[in-house]
Motif scaffolding. Structure first.
Motif: not given
Length: 65
Positions: A5-10
């Motif tokens: 989720v964090i990687m997709l957000y970034i």
């Protein structure tokens, strides 16, 4: 799961930065804005953002010809 989720957000913030690189905020401004107010919020800012000086100058040159 959380890492994905964090990687997709970034990644979405990077895309917002790339889309906004020809505005007055530039890539870095839109990237940071997308991190803080979400990429969707940054996209809404891009809809009303002013084009960069270079783009405005090109438009003016085209209008004069």
């Amino acid at each position: 799961m959380y890492l994905m989720v964090i990687m997709l957000y970034i990644l979405a913030a990077v895309v917002c930065g790339l889309l906004g690189r020809h505005t007055s905020f530039g890539f870095l401004g839109h990237f940071i804005l997308a991190i803080f107010i979400t990429p969707v919020g940054d996209f809404l800012v891009q809809l009303v953002a002013r084009p960069s000086k270079e783009i405005r100058r090109r438009i003016q040159d085209i209008d004069e010809n």
